[in-house]
Motif scaffolding. Structure first.
Motif, PDB file in Angstrom:
ATOM      1  N   ARG A  80       0.801  -1.217   0.000  1.00 23.49           N
ATOM      2  CA  ARG A  80       0.000   0.000   0.000  1.00 23.49           C
ATOM      3  C   ARG A  80       0.838   1.273   0.000  1.00 23.49           C
ATOM      4  NH1 ARG A  80      -4.519  -1.982   4.475  1.00 23.49           N
ATOM      5  NH2 ARG A  80      -5.552  -3.519   3.121  1.00 23.49           N
ATOM      6  N   PHE A  81       2.049   1.237   0.548  1.00 18.78           N
ATOM      7  CA  PHE A  81       2.876   2.445   0.555  1.00 18.78           C
ATOM      8  C   PHE A  81       3.208   2.911  -0.860  1.00 18.78           C
ATOM      9  CE2 PHE A  81       6.268  -0.743   0.265  1.00 18.78           C
ATOM     10  CZ  PHE A  81       7.167  -0.153  -0.609  1.00 18.78           C
ATOM     11  N   GLN A  82       3.072   2.029  -1.852  1.00 17.69           N
ATOM     12  CA  GLN A  82       3.376   2.396  -3.230  1.00 17.69           C
ATOM     13  C   GLN A  82       2.384   3.408  -3.793  1.00 17.69           C
ATOM     14  OE1 GLN A  82       3.455  -1.534  -4.882  1.00 17.69           O
ATOM     15  NE2 GLN A  82       5.449  -2.035  -3.983  1.00 17.69           N
ATOM     16  N   LEU A  83       1.275   3.639  -3.093  1.00 18.27           N
ATOM     17  CA  LEU A  83       0.347   4.699  -3.506  1.00 18.27           C
ATOM     18  C   LEU A  83       1.051   6.043  -3.553  1.00 18.27           C
ATOM     19  CD1 LEU A  83      -2.794   3.629  -1.439  1.00 18.27           C
ATOM     20  CD2 LEU A  83      -2.635   3.668  -3.935  1.00 18.27           C
ATOM     21  N   ALA A  84       2.012   6.264  -2.655  1.00 12.74           N
ATOM     22  CA  ALA A  84       2.752   7.528  -2.636  1.00 12.74           C
ATOM     23  C   ALA A  84       3.577   7.703  -3.904  1.00 12.74           C
ATOM     24  CB  ALA A  84       3.653   7.593  -1.406  1.00 12.74           C
ATOM     25  N   ILE A  85       4.076   6.612  -4.445  1.00 11.13           N
ATOM     26  CA  ILE A  85       4.867   6.676  -5.676  1.00 11.13           C
ATOM     27  C   ILE A  85       4.003   7.168  -6.836  1.00 11.13           C
ATOM     28  CG2 ILE A  85       6.133   5.286  -7.357  1.00 11.13           C
ATOM     29  CD1 ILE A  85       7.052   3.529  -5.027  1.00 11.13           C
ATOM     30  N   PHE A  86       2.796   6.638  -6.942  1.00 11.71           N
ATOM     31  CA  PHE A  86       1.922   7.058  -8.031  1.00 11.71           C
ATOM     32  C   PHE A  86       1.390   8.475  -7.808  1.00 11.71           C
ATOM     33  CE2 PHE A  86       1.857   2.483  -8.694  1.00 11.71           C
ATOM     34  CZ  PHE A  86       1.986   2.419 -10.070  1.00 11.71           C
ATOM     35  N   ALA A  87       1.212   8.870  -6.548  1.00 13.97           N
ATOM     36  CA  ALA A  87       0.726  10.215  -6.263  1.00 13.97           C
ATOM     37  C   ALA A  87       1.712  11.275  -6.742  1.00 13.97           C
ATOM     38  CB  ALA A  87       0.459  10.373  -4.767  1.00 13.97           C
ATOM     39  N   LEU A  88       3.008  10.946  -6.728  1.00 16.00           N
ATOM     40  CA  LEU A  88       4.056  11.901  -7.117  1.00 16.00           C
ATOM     41  C   LEU A  88       4.772  11.460  -8.383  1.00 16.00           C
ATOM     42  CD1 LEU A  88       5.412  12.541  -3.511  1.00 16.00           C
ATOM     43  CD2 LEU A  88       3.997  14.074  -4.881  1.00 16.00           C
ATOM     44  N   ARG A  89       4.080  10.702  -9.197  1.00 13.78           N
ATOM     45  CA  ARG A  89       4.681  10.145 -10.412  1.00 13.78           C
ATOM     46  C   ARG A  89       5.242  11.225 -11.339  1.00 13.78           C
ATOM     47  NH1 ARG A  89       4.310   6.048 -14.398  1.00 13.78           N
ATOM     48  NH2 ARG A  89       6.246   6.488 -15.509  1.00 13.78           N
ATOM     49  N   ILE A  90       4.666  12.391 -11.331  1.00 17.79           N
ATOM     50  CA  ILE A  90       5.092  13.456 -12.236  1.00 17.79           C
ATOM     51  C   ILE A  90       6.544  13.860 -11.988  1.00 17.79           C
ATOM     52  CG2 ILE A  90       4.363  15.385 -10.759  1.00 17.79           C
ATOM     53  CD1 ILE A  90       3.324  16.753 -13.312  1.00 17.79           C
ATOM     54  N   LEU A  91       7.082  13.548 -10.809  1.00 15.74           N
ATOM     55  CA  LEU A  91       8.451  13.923 -10.463  1.00 15.74           C
ATOM     56  C   LEU A  91       9.497  12.982 -11.050  1.00 15.74           C
ATOM     57  CD1 LEU A  91       7.957  14.670  -6.641  1.00 15.74           C
ATOM     58  CD2 LEU A  91       7.985  16.330  -8.523  1.00 15.74           C
ATOM     59  N   PHE A  92       9.085  11.834 -11.579  1.00 18.10           N
ATOM     60  CA  PHE A  92      10.039  10.785 -11.909  1.00 18.10           C
ATOM     61  C   PHE A  92      10.391  10.748 -13.387  1.00 18.10           C
ATOM     62  CE2 PHE A  92       7.585   8.319  -8.445  1.00 18.10           C
ATOM     63  CZ  PHE A  92       8.185   9.085  -7.447  1.00 18.10           C
TER      64      PHE A  92
END
Length: 362
Positions: free
Chosen positions: A94-106
């Motif tokens: 579930r912590f991977q939700l943070a990765i998708f929330a800030l995907r624009i940075l990657f």
């Protein structure tokens, strides 16, 4: 290629199927000379875990300096500024939700292994809402998806409209299972059958299996591996193993196991099916189990219709009565294990990494 694997990395106890997969994938990538790091998370169950660490923590996990545990904010920063070409979500967390929330940075492309379809495994309620949300984000926003069987891949594509590149990369077999020396059995001995119940919240159908077994005169002994569920149907022929086994312990258990039974629950692949086959235990699985894709149903594993568990139980009786047929299938199943190697699996992953890295449009 610069790769970051993100997921669970257990250092104590016996790792589960997805975690065992993640650890082996990491090792194989390093052996092939790929620049690879592994990032895991400060789960609530992690030692010394607290809110601060789950946001900003960082620590070494093992002697390997390339394996570290991060809080969510620190992990996002690592992905954004670590110079990675590919970030591979190797277990679903579930912590991977943070990765998708800030995907624009990657700059990095996001690849995920889909070990199972949430809707097939868990009821949708308040407690599982984030699991369903994460699965939908994977379908919509990942650059690449790796599935472990074609029927699992087709089922996911049918459920979701996805734009990601995808591949099928079955797990490889751990060599220790191929090295198992089988124990000789008397002609009229009971058929020793392993039923894998697991330690998660998925009901794998032990109750239905035992009820079907009770209705037959099949000479079958059952070992149920996993945490007991409440109010399961009791049967005097069942021996329970309620603790997780190491890989060596599981291999030793297979030396005295004739068959592995998987019930009607939908499962994408199930690593234990391949491990059983490699050790010479004949899998008897429903058509819902993705690993069925890798066997000749007439001569290797036995596949029964998912709506008729009694047909799977009847197959156990036939194997017990016909030891020659059991021996033939056992030997052919071992050859399947020899073909499905970790090196072949990792090569499929690397092909997907290269494709998503070179793809310009997400």
């Amino acid at each position: 290629m610069n790769i970051l694997l993100v997921g669970q990395y257990e250092t104590e106890g016996a790792p589960s199927g997805p975690v065992a997969y993640a650890r082996r994938l990491y090792r194989e990538l390093l052996e092939l000379g790929e620049e690879t790091d592994f990032a895991t998370y400060f789960y609530k169950s992690s030692p010394r875990s607290n809110l601060w660490r789950r946001l900003f923590g960082e620590e070494r996990v093992s002697r390997d300096p390339k394996v570290a545990r991060f809080g969510a904010a620190r992990l996002v920063a690592r992905i954004a500024f670590g110079g990675y070409d590919v970030v591979h979500l190797v277990t679903r967390d579930r912590f991977q939700l943070a990765i998708f929330a800030l995907r624009i940075l990657f700059r990095a492309k996001i690849v995920a292994t889909v070990h199972g379809i949430v809707a097939d495994e868990l009821p949708e309620n308040a407690g599982t809402r984030r699991d369903f949300r994460l699965e939908k984000l994977l379908a919509k926003h990942a650059d690449g998806l790796a599935f472990v069987s074609e029927r699992h891949r087709a089922r996911f594509h049918k459920r979701y409209e996805i734009a990601a590149l995808s591949t099928t990369a079955p797990h490889g077999v751990d060599e220790r299972f191929l090295a198992v020396e089988r124990q000789a059995k008397e002609e009229n001995a009971p058929l020793r059958t392993l039923f894998y119940e697991g330690w998660d919240d998925v009901d794998r159908g032990l109750d239905a299996f035992l009820r079907a077994l009770r209705e037959t005169d099949a000479n079958v002994e059952v070992v149920a591996l996993g945490a007991p569920r409440e109010n399961y149907f009791n049967d005097e022929r069942v021996r329970r193993i309620e603790r997780a086994l190491s890989r060596d312990e599981l291999a030793a258990l297979f030396a005295d196991t004739d068959a592995l039974f998987k019930s009607t629950t939908v499962e994408s692949f199930s690593m234990i099916v391949l491990e059983a086959a490699a050790a010479g235990a004949v899998p008897v699985v429903s058509e819902n189990v993705g690993a069925a894709d890798y066997f000749d149903h007439a001569t290797e594993a036995i596949v029964y219709p998912s709506e008729f568990i009694e047909e799977g139980v009847a197959a156990l009786g036939r194997l017990q009565r016909d030891r020659d047929e059991l021996a033939r299938r056992s030997e052919r199943c071992r050859r399947v294990g020899e073909r499905l190697t970790w090196r072949r699996s990792v090569e499929r992953h690397l092909e997907l990494y290269r494709e998503v890295r070179e793809r310009r449009v997400r």
